[in-house]
Design an enzyme around this catalytic site. Structure first.
Site, PDB file in Angstrom:
ATOM      1  N   VAL A  65      19.167  -6.891   8.377  1.00 43.34           N
ATOM      2  CA  VAL A  65      18.058  -8.431   7.346  1.00 43.34           C
ATOM      3  C   VAL A  65      18.975  -8.069   6.098  1.00 43.34           C
ATOM      4  O   VAL A  65      19.693  -9.566   5.475  1.00 43.34           O
ATOM      5  CB  VAL A  65      17.232  -8.299   7.517  1.00 43.34           C
ATOM      6  CG1 VAL A  65      15.781  -9.060   7.144  1.00 43.34           C
ATOM      7  CG2 VAL A  65      16.475  -7.285   8.633  1.00 43.34           C
TER       8      VAL A  65
ATOM      9  N   THR B  97       9.253  -7.309   7.032  1.00 44.28           N
ATOM     10  CA  THR B  97       8.163  -6.908   8.470  1.00 44.28           C
ATOM     11  C   THR B  97       7.444  -6.442   7.896  1.00 44.28           C
ATOM     12  O   THR B  97       7.287  -5.464   7.556  1.00 44.28           O
ATOM     13  CB  THR B  97       8.619  -6.783   9.743  1.00 44.28           C
ATOM     14  OG1 THR B  97       9.346  -7.234  10.103  1.00 44.28           O
ATOM     15  CG2 THR B  97       7.565  -7.559  10.318  1.00 44.28           C
TER      16      THR B  97
ATOM     17  N   LYS C 207       5.469 -13.423  12.023  1.00 41.51           N
ATOM     18  CA  LYS C 207       6.595 -12.672  12.839  1.00 41.51           C
ATOM     19  C   LYS C 207       5.437 -11.627  13.251  1.00 41.51           C
ATOM     20  O   LYS C 207       6.851 -11.414  14.405  1.00 41.51           O
ATOM     21  CB  LYS C 207       6.978 -11.893  11.105  1.00 41.51           C
ATOM     22  CG  LYS C 207       7.550 -11.074  11.676  1.00 41.51           C
ATOM     23  CD  LYS C 207       9.419 -10.950  11.731  1.00 41.51           C
ATOM     24  CE  LYS C 207       9.514  -9.790  12.351  1.00 41.51           C
ATOM     25  NZ  LYS C 207      10.920 -10.218  12.755  1.00 41.51           N
TER      26      LYS C 207
ATOM     27  N   GLY D 168      13.146  -1.542  23.089  1.00 37.51           N
ATOM     28  CA  GLY D 168      13.067  -0.116  22.650  1.00 37.51           C
ATOM     29  C   GLY D 168      13.572  -1.139  21.494  1.00 37.51           C
ATOM     30  O   GLY D 168      13.624  -2.168  21.062  1.00 37.51           O
TER      31      GLY D 168
ATOM     32  N   CYS E  31      12.615  -3.105  16.130  1.00 34.05           N
ATOM     33  CA  CYS E  31      11.082  -3.781  16.128  1.00 34.05           C
ATOM     34  C   CYS E  31       9.780  -4.169  17.047  1.00 34.05           C
ATOM     35  O   CYS E  31       9.189  -3.314  16.337  1.00 34.05           O
ATOM     36  CB  CYS E  31      11.663  -5.154  15.342  1.00 34.05           C
ATOM     37  SG  CYS E  31      13.206  -5.544  14.271  1.00 34.05           S
TER      38      CYS E  31
ATOM     39  N   LYS F 160       7.718  -0.453  16.938  1.00 35.97           N
ATOM     40  CA  LYS F 160       6.707  -0.639  15.618  1.00 35.97           C
ATOM     41  C   LYS F 160       5.686  -2.032  15.419  1.00 35.97           C
ATOM     42  O   LYS F 160       5.224  -1.933  14.889  1.00 35.97           O
ATOM     43  CB  LYS F 160       8.080  -0.993  14.726  1.00 35.97           C
ATOM     44  CG  LYS F 160       7.475  -0.582  13.104  1.00 35.97           C
ATOM     45  CD  LYS F 160       8.662  -0.206  12.327  1.00 35.97           C
ATOM     46  CE  LYS F 160       9.751  -1.767  12.113  1.00 35.97           C
ATOM     47  NZ  LYS F 160       9.281  -2.542  11.139  1.00 35.97           N
TER      48      LYS F 160
ATOM     49  N   LYS G  79      19.680  -1.956  23.276  1.00 31.91           N
ATOM     50  CA  LYS G  79      20.436  -2.653  24.051  1.00 31.91           C
ATOM     51  C   LYS G  79      21.638  -3.491  23.696  1.00 31.91           C
ATOM     52  O   LYS G  79      22.545  -2.378  22.698  1.00 31.91           O
ATOM     53  CB  LYS G  79      19.678  -4.154  23.487  1.00 31.91           C
ATOM     54  CG  LYS G  79      19.683  -4.711  22.135  1.00 31.91           C
ATOM     55  CD  LYS G  79      19.748  -5.636  22.052  1.00 31.91           C
ATOM     56  CE  LYS G  79      19.872  -6.757  20.471  1.00 31.91           C
ATOM     57  NZ  LYS G  79      19.555  -7.456  20.545  1.00 31.91           N
TER      58      LYS G  79
END
Ligand code: UDX
Length: 431
Positions: A11, A121, A206, A259, A262, A265, A322
């Site tokens: 990020v 986040t 978020k 998975g 983000c 969690k 991914k």
């Protein structure tokens, strides 16, 4: 504007690049020498398509630099973004210690009014905590005014650059007119809706966004199990419902589950928040449970074709969580590999980018440079990550080097008819 980014992970780096691209004067700060040296020399510490070239371009313009020197970096900045990690604690709640550390470091060294923007986040109420942490850590003499706003980030790995340069929306959680005006100015060149809310609302948005998407995936995954029973193809169902704009076609791809760093969690963190207010998010709880069961379901489906796993060799195609990333955090593929080993199977893997963790190598798992090599002598192939490379494989040729041409398409990415034509026994999820 002079901008500092604290934390140069996904990020932070993407944000720094986007802001430098807009023409602002940007500094990235991180504790790790290795990462800063890499970034300053135009290299990324992680794999992300097109981002390295973009980094080199921005560095060449001269308005972007990276440093480990906190004091010098923090003084005289106008806006400071906090982009540090908020890993999950044992109980599922978010660990805010890195956010706190960043806030206290800012408090120690800022010299003029500074706008602090939290992009990490973090749970509802974190903006208020950051205000308190900064107040408590400011030197008694020479305390300067500041504002803290929440400005969540919605970028995805694998398309991070596009997502930061052309976001769907910008959410600003602010309780200060001055801060809101500064952020509006900062993002003036962005052509997307801007939503200004309270800090708590922005923080909730978020978590709600990621949780909703996780629910959507778990909905289609559970439906896929029923599709298997009633002999319906879940892909057609997803297309049929996705064409309704009220449903939307994205995030309806059934597979071995979600998975990454983000979804798992953030879902747990929101569930933890609900519990700590004596509330319940029962739909989200089920979505998390369905996601955990999905891997068990996948193995059961494969077992129906190959019988026992004991003594069998399974070639796993794709280990990252991914495609488009080398990130292995909470990767369903790695969880599946561990389960296969427990059941007595040998595992060979291929991934175009991600590297097998040492710990699995120690357990006898081997990584091969090509899918063909990984499949040699295997009793089955499991596609666990939908890398586009796997669409271009010559399946007939691969089937010939296997002990048994069996393919479990854990991401429903291939044309079932073509695979069967190539001589394979094919099974997907809900197909
Ligand atoms: C996610 C959010 O999309 C992003 O907005 C947020 O900022 C960070 O978290 P990311 O973790 O990069 O992004 O990946 P995403 O593309 O959302 O995929 C998450 C997981 O869901 C992956 O494991 C993916 O394979 C899986 N997935 C996604 C499905 O199983 N089916 C789908 O239809 C879509």
């Amino acid at each position: 504007m002079k901008i500092l980014i604290i934390g140069t992970g996904y990020v932070g780096t993407a944000t720094a690049l986007a802001l430098a691209h807009m023409g602002w004067n940007v500094t990235g700060l991180d504790k790790e020498d290795r990462i800063i040296t890499l970034l300053n020399s135009g290299h990324l510490p992680f794999f992300e398509p097109d981002m390295e070239e973009f980094l080199q371009k921005q560095l060449g313009k001269g308005n972007l630099r990276f440093t480990t020197k906190a004091e010098e970096a923090i003084q005289n900045q106008e806006v400071i973004f906090i982009c540090v990690g908020t890993p999950a604690k044992e109980d599922g709640s978010a660990d805010l210690s890195y956010v706190k550390m960043a806030a206290e470091t800012v408090a120690r060294y800022m010299r003029n009014y500074t706008l602090i923007v939290n992009k990490s986040t973090s749970p509802i109420g974190t903006q208020e905590k950051i205000v308190r942490w900064i107040r408590d850590a400011q030197p008694k003499k020479g305390a300067v005014p500041f504002d803290v706003v929440s400005n969540p980030e919605f970028l995805r790995e694998g398309s991070a650059l596009r997502d930061v340069l052309q976001p769907d929306r910008i959410v600003i959680g602010s309780d200060s007119h001055r801060a809101t005006a500064m952020l509006r100015h900062l993002y003036q060149s962005m052509k997307c809706p801007m939503l200004v809310t309270t800090p708590r609302t922005a923080e909730m948005i978020k978590y709600a966004a990621n949780s909703f998407l996780a629910v959507k995936i778990s909905f289609i995954n559970e439906l896929a199990r029923l599709c298997d029973k009633v002999e319906v193809d879940v892909k057609d169902v997803a297309s049929g419902i996705g064409l309704d704009p009220r449903v939307g076609g994205s995030f309806l791809q059934a597979g071995i589950g979600y998975g990454g760093s983000c979804f798992p969690k953030d879902v747990e963190a929101l569930l933890h928040t609900a519990r700590s207010y004596h509330g319940q998010l029962s739909i989200l709880e089920r979505a998390a449970a369905v996601n955990r069961q999905q891997q068990v379901y996948a193995l059961k489906q494969l077992k129906k074709i190959i019988g026992s796993f004991q003594g069998k060799t399974v070639a796993v195609f794709g280990i990252s969580f991914k495609p488009g990333t080398d990130d292995l955090r909470e990767s369903p593929s790695l969880h599946l590999i561990r389960r296969l080993l427990q059941k007595g199977a040998s595992v060979a893997v291929h991934d175009p980018v991600a590297r097998l963790p040492q710990e699995l190598g120690d357990e006898g798992v081997k990584q091969y440079e090509t899918p063909e090599r990984a499949a040699e002598g295997a009793d089955a192939i499991m596609i666990n990550t939908d890398w586009p490379d796997y669409r271009r494989i010559d399946w007939k040729k691969i089937g010939e080097v296997m002990r048994e041409p069996v393919l479990f398409d854990g991401r429903n990415m291939l044309d079932k008819g073509l695979i069967i034509e190539a001589g394979f026994q094919y099974r997907g999820i809900g197909r």
